[in-house]
Design an enzyme around this catalytic site. Structure first.
Site, mmCIF file in Angstrom:
data_model
loop_
_atom_site.group_PDB
_atom_site.id
_atom_site.type_symbol
_atom_site.label_atom_id
_atom_site.label_comp_id
_atom_site.label_asym_id
_atom_site.label_seq_id
_atom_site.Cartn_x
_atom_site.Cartn_y
_atom_site.Cartn_z
ATOM 1 N N ASP A 1 0.782 -1.522 0.076
ATOM 2 C CA ASP A 1 0.061 -0.036 -0.040
ATOM 3 C C ASP A 1 0.917 1.329 -0.115
ATOM 4 O O ASP A 1 2.109 1.001 0.015
ATOM 5 C CB ASP A 1 -0.805 0.004 1.419
ATOM 6 C CG ASP A 1 -1.829 0.997 1.295
ATOM 7 O OD1 ASP A 1 -2.189 1.629 0.191
ATOM 8 O OD2 ASP A 1 -2.113 1.757 2.398
ATOM 9 N N THR B 1 -0.222 4.774 1.345
ATOM 10 C CA THR B 1 -0.696 5.972 2.288
ATOM 11 C C THR B 1 -0.233 5.055 3.452
ATOM 12 O O THR B 1 -1.061 3.961 3.829
ATOM 13 C CB THR B 1 -2.039 6.191 2.146
ATOM 14 O OG1 THR B 1 -2.333 6.860 0.887
ATOM 15 C CG2 THR B 1 -2.295 7.461 3.183
ATOM 16 N N LYS C 1 -8.093 16.541 -13.433
ATOM 17 C CA LYS C 1 -6.715 16.542 -12.933
ATOM 18 C C LYS C 1 -6.619 18.215 -12.546
ATOM 19 O O LYS C 1 -5.676 18.743 -12.354
ATOM 20 C CB LYS C 1 -5.413 16.276 -13.847
ATOM 21 C CG LYS C 1 -5.619 14.800 -14.138
ATOM 22 C CD LYS C 1 -4.425 14.596 -14.906
ATOM 23 C CE LYS C 1 -4.411 12.968 -15.212
ATOM 24 N NZ LYS C 1 -5.528 12.541 -15.882
#
EC number: 7.6.2.1
Length: 1162
Positions: free
Chosen positions: A468, A470, A638
């Protein structure tokens, strides 16, 4: 030119025919689903020339129908496995499992999930029965525990063999020893396993009970009542306080926050620690009192339960108003289970419960993990069993099938049963427990917890590490590092200059306003219409800081003072607005870092609601801005933007910030943006381009012709939810937001009218701090031959930036960003483009991944596995688990998953080895994992040192225990063949029990303390780890070497004793058994690579136990004979002949062909 080169050049007429097949396949694949699909594929295939650039690895796929295409990779794998070998190895188990699964599915048909109508506060009006809102992580219940555990044990051939052998001793004609010699070891293994499983199951039960018993306030006609989490039903109105877990999936109706919105923490659902803004349904939020929820007739229509945690479609309808009120509901009106309320008190109506909630649907059931070493030993056991059967048949054949030969055959099977020693499982299980204890006691990796003690060897066999982002690789703490204005750049050491510029500009503006209050507005308007002049650095800094502090989705949060009563629950709480009491919350930590930085340089965001913002200048003056429109960040655009009106000057300004790729075409021409973005990215900084555009009233009216400044309009656009349809005509932007079809395209088209020729203000650089020693740890893992994949739910840009800054992708490697694909044709073209790249990392989004896996699963995995690193962003929890499963199926290699959030649990449980990190996101991942650590850097030592030692030691221990059984079975075979193939045991009773226990157990088990490489050496040279993944420590080659050693030594011991004995047969037993014990002790010494003081103690302890027990074994030994010199020299001679050649061979091998770790040590 490269795009025009076909991937497979046509070399022959056969290849051309194959190409025509491909073209026919693509053109014929469409008509079955529908004509529109056919035309779409035809158009795509013609435009893309897919037949000229075939992606398939073989011709096979193009000869099949499209319906068969999805199953081709699995079909190819299964075809290779078919046959007698497949059936003998795993086929019978596969067939039994399939039949059982089929029967279970017939008995328990899954209920079809449907959309539902939920009336507020009326669970009794539900049309269907919904599941209970209880969490259950247990694998067994009271009735299935014993059968389930026994099945898990006896599904392995080794244990099943022991059970059959033990049961055979109840038959008098087959009995050849005492019952306890067979049942005691088997009972010990089962008792230990059942105890461990029972403890784990009880802990799971306690955790589930704690969660299910949490109390919540339920709103009823009679007021509030307390209700358990497990008793909550669909349709209930539940009140959830601040910092309380949301018990089920709900639609957000009301909040105590004045703004009509609240923040929730979703770290246990999607792994992101950023707070998410949720908006209450406007109709119920505007009701005067809480009890009025029961005075209206309203219902929620919700889509059927599904796994996607990022989307929701539904409607809210109030029937008792005239006309009826309809509001469209989106993801921002939902509160998913397992998230935490971060601000205020919320009231929601329950729409999904129990196993229909998003969090449960995204969690896979835990599986019983079996280590690769155990599977390898299981295969060797089957080989030994075949050898056992063959040897028994040979003995019966040589016997001439005399008398009841089938009984003799079974007795020979029992006599030679020590070929597969029953103590193998006992020794290995005890060894695993020791390895786990060593890991938890290692001072270099404090806080490590081993939760699954059956697979420590897996840590030494890993090829793929899926991590992962975060909280695992990063701390998720952003720090503002760089501000670039084009001609001048400011870093951490020059921020005081920005602070002085901001202070000077605002003091100058304040003095101008004080000197000429009435003329300030015309002056500004005159300046804006005047020809452009070069601005001073001070004014440019002022504009940049002002844009940063206005263009965001951050809300300042102040802690409420104690003593706020229930009566003022829905009024604004008495709050302390001091700087010390202020915290910022947003859905992105980048935005918080930017706003915190503007506060440090003097411009502070002090208040924010749905319609306005207030800023405080360095002199303490408060500036107010009205929020006219807010365009939130999306993965497609974005970028995000905001239109604000300065209440002191009535100026309207459009601010926008976003990724450089999205902003470059929007801003005015410049020659520095691209270069500086590249420079910051190489430093590992996350960049944002900030721009603005001044709008006249006419320009804005064209964009928002009706109610441009009204509260209702800004409320609807800010929250991005589909609000109640007013009677007046709506703005183009609001109409686009309310569209149910192609919403993002329509919104982009409307906003695009404003995004032209924007003035570039600045470029910002923010650093996401990595966990300690992430870079050297990743480099170590790469050098160890482990391929690292990063699976994250975060945005593509963020994931790419972290991959660079953490050196997951080295600076010399290119990155191929897999563009968004939605159809098979697009996926085909993009995969062909990717195949032309060499030695480049892959970055792909979850949506594109789904399309590729749907049509090109085998090809995609094959290409991805060739990459040095892979980054998958916007991954759901189930997608993470599916990627792990795909790697296991297509590569057959061992996988490890590491994470720290609830969204990583499925991935951790699916991997061969799951590692959880105890971090900010709670303990859910660490509790579900096989191993729990406190920091990512600890994984280096866990794999390089403990993984290596566990695998090496278990391999040596397993093979030595088998050698111990093989040598005594060889002696039995020699004995039987000499004495006319009689099925009579050589050693009986306590001799057999003592041989496997007190005489040899301690030295053999002391091999768990052996190590071939010192920990410092293993950490310094991670390349040594590559050899472990090849499985050379335990293979058929090493096994055959041990078999030959056993046959040689068993033959020497038995024939030597038969040659040297003189008068009585009992002397044969004494000489051969004593020589056998000494040989085993010497073989342990031969196997040991690094001596430990406990090993020496074990050797002498076992020898002492045997010597002292000779006095009590009168029925087996002639005590007068074993005290003579003749006995001693005969035993010594036989022992030397059996062991000395092996010592000589070991010495020569070390000199002539030393292993790699010996070269390093020298």
């Amino acid at each position: 030119m490269a795009d025009q080169i076909p991937l497979y050049p046509v070399r022959s007429a056969a290849a051309a025919a194959a190409n025509r097949k491909r073209a026919a396949y693509y053109s014929a694949a469409g008509p079955r689903p529908g004509a529109d699909r056919h035309s779409r594929y035809q158009l795509e295939d013609e435009s893309a020339h897919l037949d000229e650039m075939p992606l398939m690895m073989s011709e096979e796929g193009f000869e099949n129908e499209e319906s068969d295409y999805h199953t081709l990779p699995r079909a190819r794998i299964m075809q290779r496995k078919r046959g007698l070998e497949w059936f003998v190895c795993d086929g019978w188990k596969f067939l039994c499992t399939s039949c059982c699964g089929w029967l279970i599915n017939i008995c328990r048909r899954k209920k079809e999930l449907k959309a539902r109508t939920v009336w507020l506060g009326c669970p009794e009006k539900c049309e269907e029965k919904h599941p209970r809102n209880s969490i259950k992580n247990q694998k067994y219940n009271v009735f299935t525990f014993i059968p389930g555990v026994l099945y898990e044990q006896f599904k392995f051939f080794l244990n099943l063999y022991f059970l059959v052998i033990s049961c055979s001793q109840f038959v008098p004609a087959l009995k050849i020893g005492y019952l306890y010699t067979y049942w005691a070891p088997l009972g010990f293994v089962l008792a230990v396993t059942m105890t461990r499983e029972a403890i784990d199951e009880f802990r799971r039960f306690q955790r589930d009970k704690e969660v299910n018993s949490q109390l919540y306030s339920k709103l009823t006609v009679r007021g509030k009542v307390q209700v358990k989490s497990s008793d909550i039903q669909v349709g209930d109105l539940i009140i959830v306080e601040k910092n309380q877990r949301i018990p089920s999936d709900m639609v957000f109706l009301r909040t105590s926050e004045k703004a009509g919105s609240c923040f929730i923490r979703t770290d246990q659902l999607d792994g992101e620690t950023d707070w998410k803004l949720k908006v209450a349904v406007s109709c119920t939020q505007q009701l005067p009192a809480l009890g009025d929820l029961f005075s209206i007739s309203a219902y929620v229509y919700a889509q059927k339960p599904q796994m996607d945690i990022h989307s929701f479609e539904g409607t809210f309808t109030r029937e008792d108003s005239d006309p009826p009120i309809h509001e469209s509901l989106s993801i921002e009106n939902t509160l998913w289970a397992s998230t935490i309320v971060a601000s205020g008190t919320v009231i929601g109506v329950v729409i999904y419960t129990g196993k229909e909630t998003r969090s449960v649907m995204n969690t896979s059931n835990p599986k019983n993990k079996v280590g690769l070493l155990d599977l390898e030993l299981n295969r060797l056991t089957k080989a030994l069993f075949l050898a056992l059967v063959a040897l028994s048949i040979v003995m019966v054949t040589l016997q001439g099938f005399v008398g009841p030969w089938y009984r003799n055959l079974f007795r020979f099977l029992l006599l030679f049963s020590y070929i597969i020693p029953i103590s193998l499982r006992v020794n290995l299980d005890m060894g695993k427990a020791v390895y786990g204890w060593m890991m938890m006691k290692d001072e270099n990796i404090p806080g490590t917890v081993v939760r699954t003690s059956t697979i420590p060897e897996e840590l030494g066999r890993l090829v793929y590490l899926l991590t992962d982002k975060t909280g695992t690789l990063t701390q998720n703490e952003m720090i503002f590092k760089r501000l670039h204005l084009g001609t001048v750049s400011y870093g951490a050491d020059t921020m005081d200059e920005i602070q002085s510029h901001v202070r000077d500009s605002y003091s100058q503006m304040q003095s101008q306003a004080g000197g000429n209050n009435t003329g300030s507005t015309p002056l500004r308007k005159a300046q804006s219409s005047a020809p452009k002049v070069r601005k001073s650095v001070s004014s440019r800094i002022h504009e940049a800081v002002k844009a940063i502090v206005l263009c965001h989705n951050v809300t300042p949060v102040y802690e409420s003072r104690a003593g706020v009563t229930e009566e003022t629950e829905f009024a604004e709480a008495d709050q302390d607005f001091s700087d010390e009491n202020r915290t910022y919350q947003a859905s992105s930590p980048d935005e918080v870092a930017l706003v915190q930085w503007t506060e440090s340089v003097g411009l502070t965001l002090v208040s924010r609601d749905l319609t306005s913002m207030q800023l405080k200048t360095p002199s303490g003056q408060v500036l107010s801005f009205c929020i006219l429109q807010l365009f939130p960040f999306t993965s497609e655009s974005k970028r995000m933007g905001v239109i604000v009106r300065d209440e002191s000057t009535a100026e309207i300004t459009f601010y926008m910030k976003g990724a450089d790729v999205a902003m470059s075409p929007i801003v005015q021409y410049n020659d520095w943006l691209e270069e500086e973005c590249g420079n910051m990215a190489r430093e590992g900084l996350r960049t944002l381009v900030v721009a603005k555009k001044a709008l006249t009233e006419e320009q804005y009216q064209d964009f928002e012709p009706m109610q441009s400044s009204s509260v209702e309009s800004t409320h609807s656009t800010y929250t991005c939810a589909h609000r109640r349809l007013p009677l007046c005509p709506q703005s183009r932007y609001t109409q686009a937001k309310l569209s149910m079809h192609d919403r993002s395209l329509k919104v982009a088209a409307v906003v695009e009218s404003l995004e032209r020729e924007m003035e570039l203000l600045c470029l910002t650089g923010v650093e996401d701090q990595l966990q300690a020693d992430v870079r050297p740890t990743l480099e170590m893992l790469r050098n160890a031959g482990i391929k690292i994949w990063m699976l994250t739910g975060d945005k593509l840009e963020t994931a790419t930036c972290i991959a660079k800054s953490s050196h997951l992708v080295s600076r010399t490697q290119d990155i191929h960003i897999f563009r968004q694909v939605t159809s098979r044709g697009e996926a085909h073209l993009e995969l062909n483009a990717f195949r032309r790249k060499h030695d480049c990392a892959l970055v792909i989004s979850g949506d594109s991944l789904e399309v590729c896996l749907k049509y090109y699963e085998h090809e995609f995995v094959e290409l991805a596995c060739q990459c040095p690193a892979v980054v998958c962003c916007r991954c759901s929890p189930t997608q993470k688990a599916r990627i792990v499963t795909l790697l296991q199926q297509h590569t057959g290699r061992r996988t490890c998953a590491i994470g720290d959030g609830g969204n990583d649990v499925s991935m951790i449980q699916a991997a061969d080895c799951g590692i959880g990190i105890e971090g900010k996101e709670g303990k859910q991942a660490s509790l579900a994992a096989d191993f729990s650590i406190t920091q990512f850097r600890h994984i280096g030592r866990l794999l390089m040192v403990h993984g290596r030692n566990s695998y090496k030691r278990s391999a040596a221990l397993g093979q030595f225990v088998m050698h111990r059984g093989l040598i005594i079975s060889t002696m039995q075979a020699v004995f039987s063949s000499v004495f006319y193939f009689a099925s009579v045991p050589l050693y009986q009773g306590f001799l057999m029990v003592g041989y496997a226990t007190i005489y040899t157990m301690f030295p053999v088990f002391s091999l768990v303390l052996d190590q071939d490489v010192k920990p410092e050496m293993a950490m310094l040279y991670p390349e040594l780890y590559k050899d472990l993944t090849k499985g050379r420590s335990l293979s058929f080659k090493t096994f055959l070497i041990w078999v030959l050693i056993s046959i040689y030594q068993g033959g020497i011991l038995m024939y030597g004793a038969l040659v040297l004995f003189e008068s009585e047969f009992v002397h044969v037993v004494a000489i051969s058994f004593t020589a056998l014990i000494l040989t085993e002790l010497l073989m342990v010494a031969l196997t040991v690579r690094t001596w430990h003081w406990l090993m020496v103690v074990a050797e002498f302890l076992s020898l002492g136990c045997y010597v002292s027990s000779l006095a009590f074994l009168n029925e087996y030994f002639d005590v007068a004979f074993i005290t003579t010199v003749t006995f001693l020299w005969k035993v010594s001679a036989i022992t030397v002949v059996s062991c000395l050649p092996l010592y000589v061979l070991k010495y020569l091998r070390r000199k002539l062909s030393p292993p790699s770790y010996c070269k390093l040590a020298s």
